[in-house]
Each structure stands twice: as structure tokens, then as C-alpha cells.
Design an enzyme around this catalytic site. Structure first.
Site, mmCIF file in Angstrom:
data_model
loop_
_atom_site.group_PDB
_atom_site.id
_atom_site.type_symbol
_atom_site.label_atom_id
_atom_site.label_comp_id
_atom_site.label_asym_id
_atom_site.label_seq_id
_atom_site.Cartn_x
_atom_site.Cartn_y
_atom_site.Cartn_z
ATOM 1 N N GLY A 284 -9.778 77.268 -12.490
ATOM 2 C CA GLY A 284 -10.246 78.293 -13.424
ATOM 3 C C GLY A 284 -11.738 78.522 -13.292
ATOM 4 O O GLY A 284 -12.224 79.654 -13.392
ATOM 5 N N GLN B 219 -44.472 97.248 -6.969
ATOM 6 C CA GLN B 219 -44.171 95.896 -6.490
ATOM 7 C C GLN B 219 -43.525 95.028 -7.584
ATOM 8 O O GLN B 219 -42.672 94.179 -7.290
ATOM 9 C CB GLN B 219 -45.468 95.239 -5.997
ATOM 10 N N GLU C 80 -14.571 77.633 -20.237
ATOM 11 C CA GLU C 80 -14.032 76.840 -19.119
ATOM 12 C C GLU C 80 -14.987 75.710 -18.711
ATOM 13 O O GLU C 80 -15.134 75.394 -17.538
ATOM 14 C CB GLU C 80 -13.620 77.740 -17.952
#
Ligand code: CAA
Length: 379
Positions: free
Chosen positions: A242, A279, A363
Site C-alpha cells: 500500500g 531567477q 498508511e
């Protein structure tokens, strides 16, 4: 390790991308607002094979490998992480576990339908007092001969209301501690099984998360998965896979936010030029892309290891730990690149940022992943 994608892998990725762009994208904001997933879309996901990707064709699955699964998870989660988690739970925590450890009867009765989306599954391990500390199960399953009597409460259950069948982890013999835990398949609608409160969540809002209550639910003995006492090991083994799925979801969330940022940076002008010419923005884009690429390599590596039959416990934990941190960081930067527009729903990146957070929690939290990695390193 070979990370070249085969023709089949590319076809799966393209199919998932096409579905996500054309079917999931149009009303993703509305579903997030309504906190509801569209059953028509869920049906289509089943028809396209996304709900039983690794299940063998013998049980109506797509018969694909884990790498195909993560490619599809990434593309779907780029657009709609709620669809990603619905898919991930059904594939990794429910279908894979039944195919690997379930009896032939359970496979025929449930897996054949779960693989096509005719049934949707949920995985019930967490409890009010057993989240990270998963061995501390208070839900009981008392052996009554022909059946188990199930009592208890499960929390934060993905697909809690949508599901038709749940994998439920419960304590049968407390004296044996985690070795007395079992896993069962419990059908919705049986007496004593009640769907409780729906959670009002920060992210993945279109997926439904509920408390589930069991009060003297009779579970037929044949619905136990594996031998008596195998339930905790079952849960851990299923979660190892998972975690690859959630790592792919996190990768998708990050990549989705990055793609939006790249596009936006070329369109938005400040100080007389596109912000991509500044930048400050270029550095953000470079760092986002680099972190995403590193996360992708860890995710692919863990999937490849699983496909090659290698021990992937550490690789899966590393992939989830890293990809979820990347998702959180990249999505936060994506909002920053978008400035004020990033803070409103229309531009999607604020949803990605909200969705990213859960990947560091469910999980197994990032802290649990570190524990798993350390145990693997030290054993
Ligand atoms: N893989 C296989 N087996 C494992 C394992 C792993 N990753 N981790 C532990 N085990 C085994 C151990 O080997 C041990 O078995 P033996 O006694 O046979 O050796 C058994 O499990 C117990 O392990 P520990 O003694 O290490 O137990 P512990 O209490 O110290 O730690 C834990 C266990 C690793 C912390 C575990 O409780 C855990 O993983 N917690 C996190 C739970 C979790 O991930 N929950 C997610 C909920 S589901 C979800 O989120 C779904 C969703 O909504 C999307």
C-alpha cells in the site's frame, strides 16, 4: 535496475493520463467542494481496469505489474488525488491482500467483483486509540464456533460509505497480543454493521472517510483471511505494498502541481517579462523538478522490487517517506509560484497542497516509515 518503460507501461500511463485529463479534470473542484466522488466516474475507473490493476485475469483483474499500477496512480493523482486514494485502497489494501492470502471461495465471491469495481473495498485497521500503534486493537472478534462475533469501532476509513465489503482487523485472543489478531471480510448491510460519522477533511475531500461501528456482527468463519492469528502480519504485508501506492499518489500530487507551475510561470508576467525569466522562479522550478525525479526513482524502484519478488519493505517505506515530503514541499512552492492566484481554488494548486498533507500521515505516518526503515537497517 532497469527503469525503461515497455510499450505496455507507456500504454497504461497514456490511458490513465487521458482518463485523468478528460474525465477527472472537468469537475475536480466541484467534487472537492461537494466532498463527494462521482459514482459514474468510479464505474468508469472499474471498466477501464484501474480498480483491479494487479489482480490476475482469472479473477477479472487487469493482470498488470506494480510498475503499471504506480504509473496509473501517478497520472490519476496528478489531477485528482481523491480518485487516487479510492483506487489505491481498492488495489493495494483490499484486492492484493485477498488474492495473495484469501481462500479460493473469498476470491471467487469478492475479488472477482472488487477487481471490476462492481464492489468497492475498504481497509479497517485504525481505531480511535490505534493509529500508529496498530497492534493495540480494541475491536474484538470472538470465536463462536461457526462464526466470529465482531464488536468495536474503526476510524478514518477511506471508502467508508462507498464500500460494499471491508477488510476488518480485530483481536481474537488478547493474550497472544498481535499473534491473536485476525483479518476478516465483512459485507455491508449485515446486522450490527453501522456506518458512522463522515469526516470533514482538509484534503482528498472527494473521497469519503467514515467511522464504522460493529455491534455483535456475525462474521462467517470462512470470511477470515489466512490462518488463525495471521491478521496483524496480513495487515503489515498489505501495507508494505500500500505504501508504494501512496508514494505514487504523493508523486502524482507533486508532479501535477509542478506541471501547473511550469505552465503558469511562462504565462504570468511581472516587471515586464514572464516570471519564468526571473531567477527566483527558475530556482524553484529546478528544485521542484529535481525532487520529483528523485521521488519517482524511489517509487519505481520499490515497484520493480515488488515485481521481481525481492524484499521491498524498506524500499516502500523510503519511497513513501520521501515522496510524501516532496509532495508537501513542491505543492507549497507551487502555491508560492502562483502567488495570490495560487491561494484560490480555480488554479488547483491549493487543492494539491491540501491533498499532499495526508500522504505524510496515512498508511503509516512519516515517523512510522522512519521506524520501519531503521528496523530494516538494523536487523
Ligand atoms: N512488514 C511485515 N511485518 C511487519 C512489518 C512490516 N513492515 N512491521 C512489523 N511487522 C511484524 C513484525 O515482524 C512482528 O511480527 P513477529 O512477531 O512475527 O516478528 C509484528 O509485525 C509486530 O511488529 P512489532 O513487534 O515491530 O510491533 P510494534 O508495535 O513495535 O510496531 C508498527 C508495529 C510497525 C509500528 C505497526 O504498528 C505499524 O506499521 N503502524 C502503522 C500502521 C499503519 O500504517 N496504519 C495505516 C492505516 S491504513 C490506511 O491509512 C488506509 C487509508 O486510509 C489510505
Amino acid at each position: 535496475m532497469d527503469f525503461n518503460l515497455s510499450e505496455e507501461h507507456l500504454a497504461v500511463r497514456d490511458a490513465a493520463r487521458y482518463f485523468a485529463q478528460n474525465e477527472l479534470l472537468p469537475e475536480v473542484i466541484e467534487r472537492d467542494n461537494a466532498q463527494k466522488f462521482d459514482p459514474v466516474l468510479l464505474k468508469k475507473m472499474g471498466e477501464l481496469g484501474f480498480l483491479g490493476m494487479m489482480v490476475s485475469p482469472e479473477y477479472n483483474g487487469s493482470g498488470m505489474d506494480t510498475l503499471s499500477y504506480v504509473l496509473a496512480m501517478e497520472e490519476i493523482s496528478k489531477i485528482d488525488a481523491s480518485a487516487g486514494v479510492i483506487m489505491s485502497v481498492n488495489n493495494s489494501l483490499v484486492c492484493w491482500g485477498i488474492e495473495k492470502y484469501g481462500s479460493q471461495e473469498l476470491k471467487q465471491k469478492y475479488l472477482t467483483k472488487l477487481a471490476t469495481g462492481e464492489m468497492i473495498g475498504a481497509f479497517c485497521l485504525s481505531e480511535p486509540e490505534a493509529g500508529s500503534d496498530a497492534t493495540s486493537q480494541h475491536t474484538t472478534a470472538v470465536d463462536r464456533g461457526g462464526y466470529y462475533l465482531l464488536n468495536g469501532t474503526k476510524n478514518w476509513i477511506t471508502n467508508g460509505n462507498t464500500s460494499n465489503v471491508c477488510v476488518v482487523i480485530a483481536q481474537t485472543d488478547p493474550e497472544k497480543r498481535h499473534k491473536g489478531i485476525n483479518a476478516f471480510l465483512v459485507e455491508k448491510g449485515v446486522e450490527g454493521f453501522e456506518v458512522g460519522k463522515k469526516e470533514d477533511k482538509m484534503g482528498i475531500r472527494a473521497s469519503d472517510t467514515h467511522t464504522l461501528m460493529f455491534s455483535d456482527v456475525k462474521v462467517p468463519k470462512e470470511n477470515r483471511i489466512g490462518d488463525d492469528g495471521f491478521g496483524f502480519k496480513f495487515a503489515m504485508n498489505v501495507l508494505n505494498g500500500g505504501r508504494i501506492g501512496i508514494a505514487a499518489q504523493a508523486l502524482g500530487i507533486a508532479a501535477g502541481a509542478f506541471e501547473l507551475s511550469l505552465k503558469y510561470s511562462k504565462e504570468r508576467k511581472t516587471f515586464g517579462k514572464p516570471i519564468s525569466d526571473h531567477q527566483a522562479i527558475q530556482f524553484k522550478l529546478s528544485e521542484m523538478a529535481t525532487k520529483i525525479e528523485a521521488a519517482r526513482l524511489l517509487v519505481y524502484k520499490s515497484a520493480r522490487m515488488k515485481d521481481e519478488g525481492k524484499d521491498y519493505v524498506q524500499a516502500a517505506a523510503m519511497a513513501k517517506l520521501f515522496a510524501s515530503d516532496v509532495a508537501m514541499w513542491v505543492t507549497t512552492e507551487a502555491v508560492q509560484v502562483h502567488g495570490g492566484y495560487g491561494y484560490v481554488k480555480e488554479y488547483h494548486v491549493e487543492r494539491h497542497m491540501r491533498d499532499a498533507k495526508i500522504t505524510q500521515i496515512y498508511e503509516g505516518t512519516s515517523e512510522i516509515q522512519k521506524l520501519v526503515i531503521a528496523r530494516e537497517l538494523l536487523k
